[in-house]
Design a protein around this motif. Structure first.
Motif, PDB file in Angstrom:
ATOM      1  N   ALA A 215       0.831  -1.204   0.000  1.00 17.40           N
ATOM      2  CA  ALA A 215       0.000   0.000   0.000  1.00 17.40           C
ATOM      3  C   ALA A 215       0.866   1.256   0.000  1.00 17.40           C
ATOM      4  CB  ALA A 215      -0.926  -0.004   1.214  1.00 17.40           C
ATOM      5  N   LEU A 216       1.941   1.246   0.786  1.00 22.41           N
ATOM      6  CA  LEU A 216       2.851   2.398   0.810  1.00 22.41           C
ATOM      7  C   LEU A 216       3.522   2.589  -0.540  1.00 22.41           C
ATOM      8  CD1 LEU A 216       4.404   4.579   2.511  1.00 22.41           C
ATOM      9  CD2 LEU A 216       6.209   2.855   2.700  1.00 22.41           C
ATOM     10  N   LEU A 217       4.054   1.497  -1.117  1.00 24.06           N
ATOM     11  CA  LEU A 217       4.700   1.596  -2.428  1.00 24.06           C
ATOM     12  C   LEU A 217       3.725   2.125  -3.480  1.00 24.06           C
ATOM     13  CD1 LEU A 217       6.760  -1.726  -2.502  1.00 24.06           C
ATOM     14  CD2 LEU A 217       7.682   0.593  -2.387  1.00 24.06           C
ATOM     15  N   SER A 218       2.473   1.692  -3.392  1.00 23.09           N
ATOM     16  CA  SER A 218       1.475   2.147  -4.355  1.00 23.09           C
ATOM     17  C   SER A 218       1.257   3.651  -4.247  1.00 23.09           C
ATOM     18  CB  SER A 218       0.151   1.404  -4.135  1.00 23.09           C
ATOM     19  OG  SER A 218       0.299   0.026  -4.390  1.00 23.09           O
ATOM     20  N   CYS A 219       1.249   4.178  -3.034  1.00 23.85           N
ATOM     21  CA  CYS A 219       1.082   5.624  -2.851  1.00 23.85           C
ATOM     22  C   CYS A 219       2.282   6.390  -3.415  1.00 23.85           C
ATOM     23  CB  CYS A 219       0.903   5.952  -1.370  1.00 23.85           C
ATOM     24  SG  CYS A 219      -0.651   5.379  -0.661  1.00 23.85           S
ATOM     25  N   VAL A 220       3.481   5.858  -3.157  1.00 24.09           N
ATOM     26  CA  VAL A 220       4.685   6.513  -3.687  1.00 24.09           C
ATOM     27  C   VAL A 220       4.662   6.525  -5.209  1.00 24.09           C
ATOM     28  CG1 VAL A 220       7.203   6.329  -3.882  1.00 24.09           C
ATOM     29  CG2 VAL A 220       6.089   5.967  -1.666  1.00 24.09           C
ATOM     30  N   TYR A 221       4.305   5.388  -5.814  1.00 24.81           N
ATOM     31  CA  TYR A 221       4.320   5.308  -7.266  1.00 24.81           C
ATOM     32  C   TYR A 221       3.153   6.054  -7.907  1.00 24.81           C
ATOM     33  CZ  TYR A 221       8.333   2.273  -7.274  1.00 24.81           C
ATOM     34  OH  TYR A 221       9.611   1.790  -7.124  1.00 24.81           O
ATOM     35  N   LEU A 222       2.101   6.289  -7.150  1.00 24.66           N
ATOM     36  CA  LEU A 222       1.043   7.169  -7.639  1.00 24.66           C
ATOM     37  C   LEU A 222       1.602   8.570  -7.876  1.00 24.66           C
ATOM     38  CD1 LEU A 222      -2.068   7.634  -8.130  1.00 24.66           C
ATOM     39  CD2 LEU A 222      -2.188   8.300  -5.721  1.00 24.66           C
ATOM     40  N   ALA A 223       2.354   9.075  -6.903  1.00 25.63           N
ATOM     41  CA  ALA A 223       2.961  10.404  -7.048  1.00 25.63           C
ATOM     42  C   ALA A 223       4.027  10.419  -8.137  1.00 25.63           C
ATOM     43  CB  ALA A 223       3.551  10.852  -5.712  1.00 25.63           C
ATOM     44  N   LEU A 224       4.824   9.358  -8.215  1.00 24.86           N
ATOM     45  CA  LEU A 224       5.841   9.301  -9.269  1.00 24.86           C
ATOM     46  C   LEU A 224       5.200   9.214 -10.646  1.00 24.86           C
ATOM     47  CD1 LEU A 224       8.537   6.906  -7.744  1.00 24.86           C
ATOM     48  CD2 LEU A 224       8.667   9.383  -8.042  1.00 24.86           C
ATOM     49  N   GLY A 225       4.096   8.482 -10.750  1.00 27.59           N
ATOM     50  CA  GLY A 225       3.383   8.428 -12.027  1.00 27.59           C
ATOM     51  C   GLY A 225       2.911   9.801 -12.449  1.00 27.59           C
ATOM     52  N   ALA A 226       2.478  10.621 -11.484  1.00 27.01           N
ATOM     53  CA  ALA A 226       2.062  11.986 -11.808  1.00 27.01           C
ATOM     54  C   ALA A 226       3.230  12.795 -12.353  1.00 27.01           C
ATOM     55  CB  ALA A 226       1.469  12.658 -10.574  1.00 27.01           C
ATOM     56  N   VAL A 227       4.430  12.524 -11.838  1.00 25.81           N
ATOM     57  CA  VAL A 227       5.626  13.175 -12.401  1.00 25.81           C
ATOM     58  C   VAL A 227       5.785  12.780 -13.860  1.00 25.81           C
ATOM     59  CG1 VAL A 227       8.132  13.394 -12.273  1.00 25.81           C
ATOM     60  CG2 VAL A 227       6.796  13.252 -10.169  1.00 25.81           C
ATOM     61  N   PHE A 228       5.723  11.474 -14.140  1.00 29.21           N
ATOM     62  CA  PHE A 228       5.930  10.999 -15.507  1.00 29.21           C
ATOM     63  C   PHE A 228       4.863  11.537 -16.458  1.00 29.21           C
ATOM     64  CE2 PHE A 228       7.618   7.006 -13.205  1.00 29.21           C
ATOM     65  CZ  PHE A 228       8.818   7.639 -12.938  1.00 29.21           C
TER      66      PHE A 228
END
Length: 400
Positions: A215-228
């Motif tokens: 769940a934590l990794l998913s939240c981090v990658y949600l924000a990183l996806g917004a960067v991409f």
């Protein structure tokens, strides 16, 4: 350094699924910018282009864990064939809707169908590596290789689709993406020798997203996806504002190029610090690397800064997938990997949508502040919740 990677391909069947998986996931770097270039050329609106691209990414994000669960339950080949066929038909429908000037809702409907039927082929490739090398030091190198392969895709894909869309016709890039997806996916599916066996799912296992670390990794990658997602769209608009729209693919290739270089180096090293430490440090480096892009107004300088910012992408992705492999039961591995992809997909959708709005309201240079803010958010969440990622460390492998 080369020797570490060369040893991965000695196992029979590996070269085949690696090549097929590479070709089959080429569209992951071509669809977003291809849709933006096509829709913006037709409508003249980056907001509309971003909205259609966001719809595609949202539907992929919703569907990826579901298709991952089907793969874990029934096997890769049984899921790939029908989804690849439906995906090809959906992408063709999007292009036909655009070509015939059909109402806007048809673009959104087709875009949704494209995303919903897209295959998370990268998760399936990594699942094959996990089946072959799970628990060994080779898995780190294998995941590093796949991260580098992803970045090669993101270097070549945007440049290729931009050249085709701007110099041939707006549909050419998406046509090539369709051929790569269908051909590569089918070639991957027919290679049964390296396909992970279907494992019985124990009662009560639930979904990997209920695991706190995932769940934590998913939240981090949600924000990183917004960067991409925001960087992709804003960079196209930035190049357009400076009269060099055809260079947008090469600017995005610089971003991915930095990641490719760091991935090669990262995967060749024997690390003694924990996966958790590597992960949080990579997030911090990513924030620092993105700082300058919000203050740049020159295309050439932007290309250099995007390359430097990209250096932190591969280490973040490699450690994230490695943590996922350690946190998720083998019977749910593909779905667990898909949750990382789905989080990135949601983030890309949000980033593309917000980036399009901000670009039209304030201009591309100012809109890059969104990308920086999302990177900061990813780092804050990742560092703040990193205690959930603590793992018992395996003994350090001997250096070869």
């Amino acid at each position: 350094m080369v020797g570490q990677y060369r040893g991965l391909f000695k196992t029979p069947g590996v070269k085949g699924f690696v090549v097929a998986g590479f070709i089959g996931r080429m569209p992951m770097s071509m669809l977003g910018i291809g849709v933006v270039l096509l829709i913006s050329a037709i409508t003249g609106s980056y907001a509309m282009a971003g909205a259609v691209a966001a719809t595609t990414n949202v539907s992929f994000a919703i569907a990826a864990p579901l298709s991952g669960r089907l793969v874990d339950r029934f096997g890769q080949h049984r899921v790939i064939f029908p989804l690849a066929t439906l995906n090809a038909l959906s992408l063709a429908s999007l292009m036909v809707s655009a070509r015939l000037g059909l109402p806007d809702w048809t673009l959104f409907a087709s875009g949704f169908a494209v995303g919903a039927t897209s295959l998370s082929l990268g998760s399936m490739v990594r699942a094959r590596w996990s089946a072959l090398h799970g628990g060994s030091a080779k898995l780190h190198t294998a995941f590093a290789f796949e991260s580098v392969a992803d970045e090669v895709i993101f270097v070549t894909g945007p440049a290729l689709v931009t050249v085709l869309a701007t110099m041939v016709n707006p549909y050419a890039g998406l046509m090539v993406a369709l051929v790569c997806m269908l051909g590569g996916s089918v070639a991957f599916a027919v290679q049964r020798r390296t396909e992970p066996p279907v494992q019985r799912v124990r009662a009560g296992r639930g979904s990997p997203i209920t695991i706190p670390g995932i769940a934590l990794l998913s939240c981090v990658y949600l924000a990183l996806g917004a960067v991409f997602g925001s960087v992709d769209l804003i960079t196209v608009a930035f190049a357009d504002e400076h009269g060099v729209k055809g260079a947008s693919g090469f600017l995005l290739a610089a971003f991915a190029g930095g990641s490719m270089v760091s991935g090669l180096w990262f995967g060749s090293r024997t690390w003694r610090i924990s996966l958790r430490s590597r992960f949080v440090r990579a997030l911090g480096v990513f924030v620092v690397g993105l700082l300058p892009i919000a203050f740049i107004s020159d295309v050439g300088v932007l290309a250099v800064m995007l390359f430097l910012a990209g250096l932190a992408i591969s280490p973040t992705l490699i450690t994230g997938f490695s943590l996922t492999e350690r946190l998720v039961p083998p019977s749910l591995l593909t779905e667990g990997m898909a949750w990382i992809s789905t989080s990135i997909g949601f983030g890309v959708a949000l980033g593309a949508w917000a980036g399009g709005r901000l670009t039209e309201s304030f201009g591309a240079s100012s809109a890059y502040a969104l990308s920086l803010a999302c990177a900061v958010l990813a780092a804050v969440v990742g560092v703040g919740g990193s205690g959930l990622l603590r793992l018992p460390e395996a003994p350090s492998p001997a250096k070869s």
